[in-house]
Design an enzyme around this catalytic site. Structure first.
Site, PDB file in Angstrom:
ATOM      1  N   ASN A 152       1.215   3.207  11.277  1.00  0.00           N
ATOM      2  CA  ASN A 152       0.491   3.701  12.452  1.00  0.00           C
ATOM      3  C   ASN A 152       0.864   2.841  13.650  1.00  0.00           C
ATOM      4  OD1 ASN A 152      -1.385   1.654  10.942  1.00  0.00           O
ATOM      5  ND2 ASN A 152      -2.109   1.647  13.056  1.00  0.00           N
ATOM      6  N   ALA A 184       2.403  -2.284   4.160  1.00  0.00           N
ATOM      7  CA  ALA A 184       2.155  -1.295   5.208  1.00  0.00           C
ATOM      8  C   ALA A 184       1.519  -2.027   6.378  1.00  0.00           C
ATOM      9  CB  ALA A 184       1.221  -0.201   4.689  1.00  0.00           C
ATOM     10  N   HIS A 241      -6.014  -8.981  -2.269  1.00  0.00           N
ATOM     11  CA  HIS A 241      -6.121  -9.299  -0.853  1.00  0.00           C
ATOM     12  C   HIS A 241      -7.262 -10.282  -0.602  1.00  0.00           C
ATOM     13  CE1 HIS A 241      -4.258  -5.294  -1.029  1.00  0.00           C
ATOM     14  NE2 HIS A 241      -3.627  -5.636   0.081  1.00  0.00           N
ATOM     15  N   HIS A 290      -3.100   0.726  -4.732  1.00  0.00           N
ATOM     16  CA  HIS A 290      -2.574  -0.437  -5.453  1.00  0.00           C
ATOM     17  C   HIS A 290      -2.888  -0.245  -6.939  1.00  0.00           C
ATOM     18  CE1 HIS A 290      -1.652  -3.145  -1.959  1.00  0.00           C
ATOM     19  NE2 HIS A 290      -2.431  -2.257  -1.376  1.00  0.00           N
ATOM     20  N   TYR A 311      -9.299 -10.144   1.849  1.00  0.00           N
ATOM     21  CA  TYR A 311     -10.494  -9.427   2.300  1.00  0.00           C
ATOM     22  C   TYR A 311     -11.316  -8.836   1.151  1.00  0.00           C
ATOM     23  CZ  TYR A 311      -7.620  -5.149   1.893  1.00  0.00           C
ATOM     24  OH  TYR A 311      -6.813  -4.139   1.439  1.00  0.00           O
ATOM     25  N   GLU A 312     -10.733  -8.782  -0.040  1.00  0.00           N
ATOM     26  CA  GLU A 312     -11.489  -8.299  -1.199  1.00  0.00           C
ATOM     27  C   GLU A 312     -12.475  -9.345  -1.715  1.00  0.00           C
ATOM     28  OE1 GLU A 312      -9.039  -5.746  -4.088  1.00  0.00           O
ATOM     29  OE2 GLU A 312      -7.495  -6.880  -2.996  1.00  0.00           O
ATOM     30  N   MET A 343      -2.694  -7.161   6.743  1.00  0.00           N
ATOM     31  CA  MET A 343      -3.699  -7.967   6.044  1.00  0.00           C
ATOM     32  C   MET A 343      -3.187  -8.545   4.729  1.00  0.00           C
ATOM     33  SD  MET A 343      -6.787  -5.211   6.525  1.00  0.00           S
ATOM     34  CE  MET A 343      -6.961  -4.308   8.078  1.00  0.00           C
ATOM     35  N   SER A 344      -1.890  -8.796   4.629  1.00  0.00           N
ATOM     36  CA  SER A 344      -1.336  -9.302   3.361  1.00  0.00           C
ATOM     37  C   SER A 344      -0.056 -10.078   3.631  1.00  0.00           C
ATOM     38  CB  SER A 344      -1.055  -8.125   2.418  1.00  0.00           C
ATOM     39  OG  SER A 344       0.002  -7.317   2.929  1.00  0.00           O
ATOM     40  N   SER A 366       0.824  -1.215   0.000  1.00  0.00           N
ATOM     41  CA  SER A 366       0.000   0.000   0.000  1.00  0.00           C
ATOM     42  C   SER A 366       0.855   1.261   0.000  1.00  0.00           C
ATOM     43  CB  SER A 366      -0.913   0.018   1.226  1.00  0.00           C
ATOM     44  OG  SER A 366      -1.839  -1.031   1.186  1.00  0.00           O
ATOM     45  N   HIS A 390      -6.979   4.412   6.343  1.00  0.00           N
ATOM     46  CA  HIS A 390      -6.238   4.041   5.145  1.00  0.00           C
ATOM     47  C   HIS A 390      -5.510   5.236   4.524  1.00  0.00           C
ATOM     48  CE1 HIS A 390      -5.113   1.264   2.049  1.00  0.00           C
ATOM     49  NE2 HIS A 390      -5.653   1.999   1.092  1.00  0.00           N
TER      50      HIS A 390
END
Length: 317
Positions: free
Chosen positions: A257, A127, A97, A73, A99-100, A233-234, A40, A291
């Protein structure tokens, strides 16, 4: 019951995709040795390669490729040469991903294609939220291990019949993060003088969660207790499939973060009884991830990571 097993034709489809890509490539670019996955906001890593020859192909135009729908992306393959040795390389600018709504097979399909193309080493970036209190926003973490939370509950990228064309049924992962490549990364960081700057390079453990919601405070504390330094998440599905395919791995997380580890206020806490609704919202929102912050930190770090990647390539010879 839905069949989650990988299609037995994964190897055939990856081969078909690789053949399609090679028809549009010059001879010197057809067998890339190195692949870089740009996480990201880190699409600027594509600028590490020489301006010529350079061939870009949008994911939308590649047979069998999944499409990334996430902001930050770009969704394209970039083929070129990198470093003084002009090593042939392919950059995956953006990823699919879990989650997509993609299956794990699709999430890792690009990694399979890289193997068929001849890739020997993958540099994977992402990230991530920092769980380790020693990490600051903007720091870079070289991964040395992971927690595959999604895989432990059944969403594993190697679930189903083994694809013997790529690897063995039970691949070991204790050596997933190549020690020699990590050593060279640290040497390159110092050689380039990046250790004198504010941004620091650490080593740590990445926890993979399926997303897309950011983690709760309790979940962050749990992950930290389990030994995770970062959460995202990746990356882990790609790394598992890369190792299954015999590809060496070097992985970096950009801390975008700091995860909130302390427990939230209770509704009966005396200190909040006189707060207005706006004050309560501000109080609860401290440290909340979003995000846009992830993309901005990615943009700011991309230049330093470009220098680091170029230096690493020179260090690796």
């Amino acid at each position: 019951m839905t069949d989650l097993a990988p299609s037995p034709s994964v190897f055939q489809r990856a081969t078909e995709t690789a053949l399609y890509l090679r028809t549009n490539l010059t001879e010197e670019l057809r067998n890339p040795r190195v692949a870089i996955v740009c996480g990201s906001g880190l699409g600027g890593l594509a600028e590490t390669i020489h301006p010529e020859p350079r061939i870009e192909t949008a994911y939308a135009n590649i047979p069998n490729f999944p499409q990334s729908t996430v902001k930050g992306h770009a969704g394209k393959l970039v083929f070129g040469l990198i470093g003084p040795a002009k090593t042939s390389i392919v950059l995956l600018v953006g990823r699919a991903h879990f989650y997509e709504g993609h299956t794990m097979e699709l999430v890792t399909f690009a990694t399979r294609v890289c193997k068929v193309l001849g890739v020997e080493t993958m540099i994977v970036t992402n990230a991530a939220g920092g769980l380790n209190p020693d990490y600051a926003v903007g720091d870079i973490v070289c991964l040395n291990d992971h927690l595959n939370l999604a895989g432990l509950v059944g969403n594993h990228p190697l679930l189903g019949p083994n694809i013997d064309d790529f690897g063995v049924r039970f691949p070991p992962l204790s050596d997933a993060y190549d020690l020699d490549l990590r050593r060279r990364a640290h040497l390159a960081w110092k050689k380039l003088g990046l250790d004198k700057q504010k941004r620091r390079l650490h080593e740590g453990v990445y926890a993979f969660v399926s997303g897309p919601s950011y983690e709760t405070r309790a979940e962050c504390r749990m992950l930290r207790t389990l030994g995770a330094d970062l959460v995202g998440m990746s990356t882990v599905p790609e790394i598992i499939v890369a190792r299954h395919s015999g590809i060496r791995i070097l992985a970096f997380s950009l801390v975008t973060n700091n995860a909130v580890l302390e427990a939230g206020a209770r509704g009966d806490d005396e200190g909040i009884q006189e707060m207005s609704s706006a004050e309560l919202e501000e109080y609860l929102g401290r440290g909340r991830a979003n995000h846009e912050e992830v993309l901005e930190e990615g943009r700011l770090a991309a230049e330093d990571m470009q220098v680091s990647e170029s230096g690493l390539n020179e260090e690796c010879g």
